[in-house]
Design a protein around this motif. Sequence first.
Motif, PDB file in Angstrom:
ATOM      1  N   ARG A 255      18.068  20.073 -34.904  1.00  0.00           N
ATOM      2  CA  ARG A 255      19.402  19.571 -34.542  1.00  0.00           C
ATOM      3  C   ARG A 255      20.490  20.145 -35.430  1.00  0.00           C
ATOM      4  NH1 ARG A 255      17.047  14.575 -32.958  1.00  0.00           N
ATOM      5  NH2 ARG A 255      17.166  13.774 -35.063  1.00  0.00           N
ATOM      6  N   ILE A 256      20.273  20.145 -36.745  1.00  0.00           N
ATOM      7  CA  ILE A 256      21.359  20.599 -37.636  1.00  0.00           C
ATOM      8  C   ILE A 256      21.612  22.099 -37.526  1.00  0.00           C
ATOM      9  CG2 ILE A 256      21.207  18.703 -39.302  1.00  0.00           C
ATOM     10  CD1 ILE A 256      19.769  20.494 -41.213  1.00  0.00           C
ATOM     11  N   THR A 257      20.629  22.844 -36.998  1.00  0.00           N
ATOM     12  CA  THR A 257      20.842  24.284 -36.837  1.00  0.00           C
ATOM     13  C   THR A 257      21.255  24.624 -35.396  1.00  0.00           C
ATOM     14  OG1 THR A 257      18.453  24.474 -36.481  1.00  0.00           O
ATOM     15  CG2 THR A 257      19.264  25.036 -38.665  1.00  0.00           C
ATOM     16  N   GLY A 258      21.363  23.595 -34.556  1.00  0.00           N
ATOM     17  CA  GLY A 258      21.788  23.827 -33.161  1.00  0.00           C
ATOM     18  C   GLY A 258      20.690  24.404 -32.280  1.00  0.00           C
ATOM     19  N   LEU A 259      19.445  24.445 -32.797  1.00  0.00           N
ATOM     20  CA  LEU A 259      18.366  25.085 -32.036  1.00  0.00           C
ATOM     21  C   LEU A 259      17.764  24.195 -30.951  1.00  0.00           C
ATOM     22  CD1 LEU A 259      16.622  27.084 -34.901  1.00  0.00           C
ATOM     23  CD2 LEU A 259      17.940  28.019 -33.001  1.00  0.00           C
ATOM     24  N   THR A 260      18.191  22.928 -30.895  1.00  0.00           N
ATOM     25  CA  THR A 260      17.724  22.064 -29.792  1.00  0.00           C
ATOM     26  C   THR A 260      18.271  22.592 -28.467  1.00  0.00           C
ATOM     27  OG1 THR A 260      19.555  20.632 -30.415  1.00  0.00           O
ATOM     28  CG2 THR A 260      17.366  19.877 -31.018  1.00  0.00           C
ATOM     29  N   LYS A 261      19.350  23.372 -28.551  1.00  0.00           N
ATOM     30  CA  LYS A 261      19.930  23.950 -27.329  1.00  0.00           C
ATOM     31  C   LYS A 261      19.202  25.234 -26.926  1.00  0.00           C
ATOM     32  CE  LYS A 261      24.593  22.266 -28.303  1.00  0.00           C
ATOM     33  NZ  LYS A 261      24.682  22.191 -29.788  1.00  0.00           N
ATOM     34  N   VAL A 262      18.423  25.775 -27.858  1.00  0.00           N
ATOM     35  CA  VAL A 262      17.754  27.053 -27.622  1.00  0.00           C
ATOM     36  C   VAL A 262      16.315  26.847 -27.141  1.00  0.00           C
ATOM     37  CG1 VAL A 262      16.979  29.179 -28.766  1.00  0.00           C
ATOM     38  CG2 VAL A 262      19.205  28.197 -29.348  1.00  0.00           C
ATOM     39  N   PHE A 263      15.631  25.853 -27.719  1.00  0.00           N
ATOM     40  CA  PHE A 263      14.229  25.606 -27.375  1.00  0.00           C
ATOM     41  C   PHE A 263      14.085  24.375 -26.478  1.00  0.00           C
ATOM     42  CE2 PHE A 263      13.750  27.742 -31.531  1.00  0.00           C
ATOM     43  CZ  PHE A 263      12.846  28.732 -31.189  1.00  0.00           C
ATOM     44  N   PRO A 264      13.290  24.475 -25.415  1.00  0.00           N
ATOM     45  CA  PRO A 264      12.912  23.249 -24.718  1.00  0.00           C
ATOM     46  C   PRO A 264      11.917  22.489 -25.610  1.00  0.00           C
ATOM     47  CG  PRO A 264      12.389  25.234 -23.423  1.00  0.00           C
ATOM     48  CD  PRO A 264      12.712  25.672 -24.810  1.00  0.00           C
ATOM     49  N   ILE A 265      12.233  21.236 -25.952  1.00  0.00           N
ATOM     50  CA  ILE A 265      11.349  20.463 -26.828  1.00  0.00           C
ATOM     51  C   ILE A 265      10.749  19.306 -26.030  1.00  0.00           C
ATOM     52  CG2 ILE A 265      11.175  19.131 -28.984  1.00  0.00           C
ATOM     53  CD1 ILE A 265      13.505  20.792 -30.093  1.00  0.00           C
ATOM     54  N   HIS A 266       9.429  19.228 -25.997  1.00  0.00           N
ATOM     55  CA  HIS A 266       8.722  18.230 -25.189  1.00  0.00           C
ATOM     56  C   HIS A 266       8.018  17.208 -26.084  1.00  0.00           C
ATOM     57  CE1 HIS A 266       9.330  20.643 -21.535  1.00  0.00           C
ATOM     58  NE2 HIS A 266       9.183  21.679 -22.343  1.00  0.00           N
ATOM     59  N   THR A 267       7.689  16.064 -25.459  1.00  0.00           N
ATOM     60  CA  THR A 267       7.040  15.006 -26.231  1.00  0.00           C
ATOM     61  C   THR A 267       5.513  15.104 -26.181  1.00  0.00           C
ATOM     62  OG1 THR A 267       7.220  13.532 -24.338  1.00  0.00           O
ATOM     63  CG2 THR A 267       8.957  13.371 -25.991  1.00  0.00           C
ATOM     64  N   SER A 268       4.975  15.881 -25.229  1.00  0.00           N
ATOM     65  CA  SER A 268       3.521  16.054 -25.203  1.00  0.00           C
ATOM     66  C   SER A 268       3.174  17.445 -24.677  1.00  0.00           C
ATOM     67  CB  SER A 268       2.862  15.009 -24.299  1.00  0.00           C
ATOM     68  OG  SER A 268       3.192  15.269 -22.944  1.00  0.00           O
ATOM     69  N   VAL A 269       1.966  17.897 -25.002  1.00  0.00           N
ATOM     70  CA  VAL A 269       1.480  19.202 -24.539  1.00  0.00           C
ATOM     71  C   VAL A 269       1.426  19.197 -23.008  1.00  0.00           C
ATOM     72  CG1 VAL A 269      -0.517  20.744 -24.509  1.00  0.00           C
ATOM     73  CG2 VAL A 269       0.232  19.747 -26.663  1.00  0.00           C
ATOM     74  N   GLU A 270       0.959  18.086 -22.436  1.00  0.00           N
ATOM     75  CA  GLU A 270       0.844  17.975 -20.980  1.00  0.00           C
ATOM     76  C   GLU A 270       2.188  18.187 -20.317  1.00  0.00           C
ATOM     77  OE1 GLU A 270      -0.431  15.744 -23.209  1.00  0.00           O
ATOM     78  OE2 GLU A 270      -2.471  16.519 -22.983  1.00  0.00           O
ATOM     79  N   GLU A 271       3.217  17.557 -20.895  1.00  0.00           N
ATOM     80  CA  GLU A 271       4.571  17.680 -20.339  1.00  0.00           C
ATOM     81  C   GLU A 271       5.055  19.141 -20.436  1.00  0.00           C
ATOM     82  OE1 GLU A 271       7.623  14.733 -21.768  1.00  0.00           O
ATOM     83  OE2 GLU A 271       8.778  16.584 -22.063  1.00  0.00           O
TER      84      GLU A 271
END
Lengths: 113, 145
Positions: A91-107
Amino acid sequence: MDLSLSTETVGDRTIVRVGGEIDVYTAPKLREQLVELVNDGSFHLVVDMEGVDFLDSTGLGVLVGGLKRVRAHEGSLRLVCNQERILKIFRITGLTKVFPIHTSVEEAVAATD
Amino acid sequence: MATVELRFSALPEHVRTARLVAAAVARRAGVDEAVLDEVRLAVGEACSRAVGLHQNGGISAPVKVLLIEEEKQFSIEVGDEAPHAAPGGRVPGDGPAEADAETEEDEMGLAVISGLVDDVEVSAGEHGGSIRMRWPTTPPATLLA
């Protein structure tokens, strides 16, 4: 604690499970793994970071480098992470906009762009 | 004098040691448990940056970390001995392409530090630079509550 890495293939996705600490000392090992996968033709990567205890900017740099490589082959790099202290760095580096971040491997495996 | 002073060879494998020592001293000094992760990350970033500067500059001197317990605050100062170019100037021997890549990594580390730590001072000069970070501390709770 050192870095541990293991890979598993599910359909066209390759899951990279990372454990331990990703820092200036261990990040080159992760970089080698990602480069090797892309060179071997794995262009859809899911990096599971649930076992990661520590991540710094060197680790972020390696993930960004991995993303750049898979994108050159129209691939994808998704992250799995639920740990607040790790998410904070994205979040502090702004990379949440660059990477899709998921809550599980299945997702992450089921996700499409 | 610093509460704890640490000098280590500018090698990536020692950065983890610096993180562990810094977190242990910070805890003892009364830095809030919830902030210790940030202390660990920030000192790691500062040390990684210093190691990079020493390695790229071929500097054999160690990286220096000062952990200072003061009244109501805890400071960490990470010092390097890399000559920093004055604004507009260039360090001799730096190729422009290499310098760009190094600058990018350097900036990512500094971005993380400034995002994490409210009180941070970065200084650089001809004879080296330093990053000084401060966190508030709470006095240890007395046993007779």
